[in-house]
Design a protein around this motif. Structure first.
Motif, PDB file in Angstrom:
ATOM      1  N   SER A 140       0.819  -1.218   0.000  1.00 28.44           N
ATOM      2  CA  SER A 140       0.000   0.000   0.000  1.00 28.44           C
ATOM      3  C   SER A 140       0.852   1.267   0.000  1.00 28.44           C
ATOM      4  O   SER A 140       0.317   2.357  -0.163  1.00 28.44           O
ATOM      5  CB  SER A 140      -0.918   0.014   1.223  1.00 28.44           C
ATOM      6  OG  SER A 140      -0.158   0.121   2.404  1.00 28.44           O
TER       7      SER A 140
ATOM      8  N   SER B 279       2.109   1.056  -4.587  1.00 26.97           N
ATOM      9  CA  SER B 279       0.877   1.625  -5.141  1.00 26.97           C
ATOM     10  C   SER B 279       1.165   2.726  -6.154  1.00 26.97           C
ATOM     11  O   SER B 279       0.317   3.055  -6.976  1.00 26.97           O
ATOM     12  CB  SER B 279      -0.013   2.155  -4.013  1.00 26.97           C
ATOM     13  OG  SER B 279       0.614   3.231  -3.366  1.00 26.97           O
TER      14      SER B 279
ATOM     15  N   ARG C 254       3.313  -3.638  -9.949  1.00 30.67           N
ATOM     16  CA  ARG C 254       2.339  -3.985  -8.905  1.00 30.67           C
ATOM     17  C   ARG C 254       1.933  -5.436  -9.022  1.00 30.67           C
ATOM     18  O   ARG C 254       1.896  -6.160  -8.018  1.00 30.67           O
ATOM     19  CB  ARG C 254       1.105  -3.094  -9.017  1.00 30.67           C
ATOM     20  CG  ARG C 254       1.307  -1.730  -8.424  1.00 30.67           C
ATOM     21  CD  ARG C 254      -0.015  -1.030  -8.237  1.00 30.67           C
ATOM     22  NE  ARG C 254      -0.832  -1.068  -9.435  1.00 30.67           N
ATOM     23  CZ  ARG C 254      -1.173  -0.007 -10.148  1.00 30.67           C
ATOM     24  NH1 ARG C 254      -0.792   1.181  -9.781  1.00 30.67           N
ATOM     25  NH2 ARG C 254      -1.893  -0.131 -11.226  1.00 30.67           N
TER      26      ARG C 254
END
Length: 67
Positions: free
Chosen positions: A30, A34, A41
């Protein structure tokens, strides 16, 4: 160490390991990940999703070892 105690200790260690691993992997996922592009990712979550398996397999192998 008897088999029952080894399984109890192994279960507790495995649960603690997974909770810590999930927290660390989630925090990394996160945070900086991100902001990366879709390929990085995707690669991160594939690697992070499978990286816990070898340590858990070694621990489980130790837990079921015969006395």
């Amino acid at each position: 160490m008897s088999g029952r105690v080894r399984k109890l200790v192994g279960t507790i260690v495995l649960l603690v390991f997974l909770v810590v691993y999930i927290a660390i992997a989630g925090a990394i996922g996160s945070g900086r990940i991100s902001e990366a592009n879709s390929f990085f990712r995707f690669a991160y979550f594939i690697v992070a999703g499978l990286l816990w398996v070898p340590p858990a397999a070694l621990l489980i192998r130790w837990m079921v070892r015969p006395d």
